[in-house]
Design an enzyme around this catalytic site. Structure first.
Site, short mmCIF file in Angstrom:
data_model
loop_
_atom_site.label_atom_id
_atom_site.label_comp_id
_atom_site.label_asym_id
_atom_site.label_seq_id
_atom_site.Cartn_x
_atom_site.Cartn_y
_atom_site.Cartn_z
N ASN A 117 -33.43 70.58 94.97
CA ASN A 117 -33.75 72.00 95.15
C ASN A 117 -35.26 72.22 95.26
OD1 ASN A 117 -32.96 74.78 95.25
ND2 ASN A 117 -33.71 75.01 93.16
N SER A 161 -47.03 75.28 87.68
CA SER A 161 -46.92 75.47 86.23
C SER A 161 -47.98 74.66 85.52
CB SER A 161 -45.54 74.98 85.78
OG SER A 161 -45.49 74.89 84.37
N TYR A 205 -38.90 68.42 85.74
CA TYR A 205 -39.31 69.74 86.25
C TYR A 205 -40.80 69.73 86.63
CZ TYR A 205 -41.37 74.34 85.71
OH TYR A 205 -42.14 75.46 85.89
N LYS A 246 -43.05 69.97 90.37
CA LYS A 246 -44.16 70.90 90.67
C LYS A 246 -45.39 70.11 91.12
CE LYS A 246 -42.08 74.75 89.80
NZ LYS A 246 -41.88 75.79 90.82
N PHE A 271 -49.46 79.71 83.09
CA PHE A 271 -49.31 79.40 81.68
C PHE A 271 -48.03 80.16 81.23
CE2 PHE A 271 -52.72 76.52 80.55
CZ PHE A 271 -53.25 76.37 81.82
N ASN A 272 -47.97 80.71 80.02
CA ASN A 272 -46.66 81.19 79.54
C ASN A 272 -46.42 82.66 79.90
OD1 ASN A 272 -47.48 78.78 77.94
ND2 ASN A 272 -45.42 79.06 77.13
N ARG A 319 -40.00 70.10 68.61
CA ARG A 319 -39.21 69.91 69.84
C ARG A 319 -39.82 68.74 70.61
NH1 ARG A 319 -38.72 74.89 74.06
NH2 ARG A 319 -40.93 74.44 74.34
#
Ligand code: UD1
Length: 324
Positions: free
Chosen positions: A91, A116, A140, A144, A167-168, A280
């Site tokens: 994709n 990103s 991911y 990018k 960024f976020n 995480r």
């Protein structure tokens, strides 16, 4: 003359479409609706379809006289990308190559790309400048980084591009009509809202033993409407002859997870139910932007702070409670 927005029915895409419309620019949206929602874009001309559909791209370009593109359409879940590399490369990478081929065949010479800060992985130093090497740590982020390199190469064949390293992104529109749907996102701000409003159990805070002042990870939260504006400034940069580039889009300010929770409590007047859990895997300790380049070359700067981001998210999400 019109701008084609791929993925325009998604979270960042739909905020950008609204800003383009507010500035009286001609806009056309292409979205597969796999993750987007058509009602977010109002009455803007819309095509349901895939970026790999070269016939469809040709039809849209001809019918609407497309001369520039903002390309959002991509998969973006980091964890999922590790389990489904084929789907992500197909994709994000193959799809973008097909899109570019069709755009070039139809005379389009300018494209703004959704990249990103994930391309930096765990950066050597913060604030992160564009000099920092790309070291993606997920499939991911790899997709990018690969696309950034591909698009940079395309300058030689007539396509100038700006890759915006977000960024976020967080927050919702000022009129509380569009925002970040927590059923589609694993990002911090929507999950904080979900926990406050009791639509989930307590939020998991992923580790409080990092080498930061309060022990939680630091990120650069940027209001989605500021981010939308960066895309339009990037279009204008290209339209006035700017060369291809990749640049950060962040505020330059680092905020910890607990600072986000604290702001959510101040804004909502409620407690954020949360528990501290394990780290995480793959989470970088601290990532925030040096926004010098985006300010100098695109004339862009963030106008909203963390309070604005959290207030807008709260206003939008708390409507869900009012409606339930
Ligand atoms: C994530 C992706 C990044 C992507 C970006 C936007 C990872 C490692 N990175 O960035 O590639 O570009 O989203 O889609 O997934 N947090 C909690 N509890 C939660 C959720 C998050 O404590 O339930 C913390 C995280 O540990 C992090 C911060 O909140 O420190 C922000 O997390 P998140 O919103 O997922 O964004 P990133 O991880 O920065």
């Amino acid at each position: 003359m019109a701008v084609l927005v791929t993925g325009g029915a998604g979270y960042i895409g739909s905020h950008t479409v609204r800003l383009l419309v507010a500035q009286q620019r001609e806009v056309v949206v292409l979205d597969s609706l796999e993750l987007g929602t058509k009602s977010r874009i109002g009455s803007v001309p819309f095509y349901e379809g895939n970026i790999s559909d070269e016939k469809l791209i040709e039809k849209i370009c001809k019918k609407h006289d497309i001369d520039e593109v903002i390309h959002f359409a991509a998969y973006k879940a980091v964890g999922e990308s590790m389990e489904q590399p084929l789907r992500y490369y197909n994709n994000n990478v193959a799809g973008t190559i097909n899109l570019v081929r069709a755009l070039l065949a139809n005379g389009v010479e300018r494209l703004v790309f959704s990249s990103s800060a994930a391309v930096y992985g765990n950066p050597n130093s913060v604030p992160v400048t564009e000099e920092e090497p790309m070291k993606p740590e997920s499939v991911y982020a790899e997709t990018k980084a690969v696309m950034e390199r591909f698009l940079a190469s395309c300058e030689a064949i007539g396509l100038r591009t700006v890759s915006l390293r977000y960024f976020n992104a967080a927050g919702a529109s000022a009129d509380s009509t569009i925002g970040e749907d927590w059923s589609m996102s694993q990002n911090l701000v929507p999950l904080v809202m979900k926990a406050i409003l009791g639509f989930s159990g307590p939020l998991n805070v992923f580790g409080n033993d990092y080498p930061t002042p309060d022990g939680t990870c630091i990120r650069d939260y940027i209001h989605v409407e500021d981010l939308a504006d960066a895309h339009i400034k990037a279009l204008d940069y290209l339209a006035t002859g700017g060369k291809s580039l990749a640049c950060n889009v962040g505020t330059g300010k680092g905020t910890s997870v607990l600072e986000v929770l604290d702001m959510a409590e101040q804004v909502s007047g409620r407690k954020v139910p949360h528990v501290i859990t394990h780290r995480r895997p793959g989470d970088p300790v601290s990532v925030f932007a040096d926004p010098t380049m985006v300010r100098a070359l695109l004339g862009w700067k963030a106008t909203h702070d963390l309070r604005d981001i959290i207030s807008s998210a709260w206003n939008w999400h708390s409507k869900a409670e009012a409606n339930s």
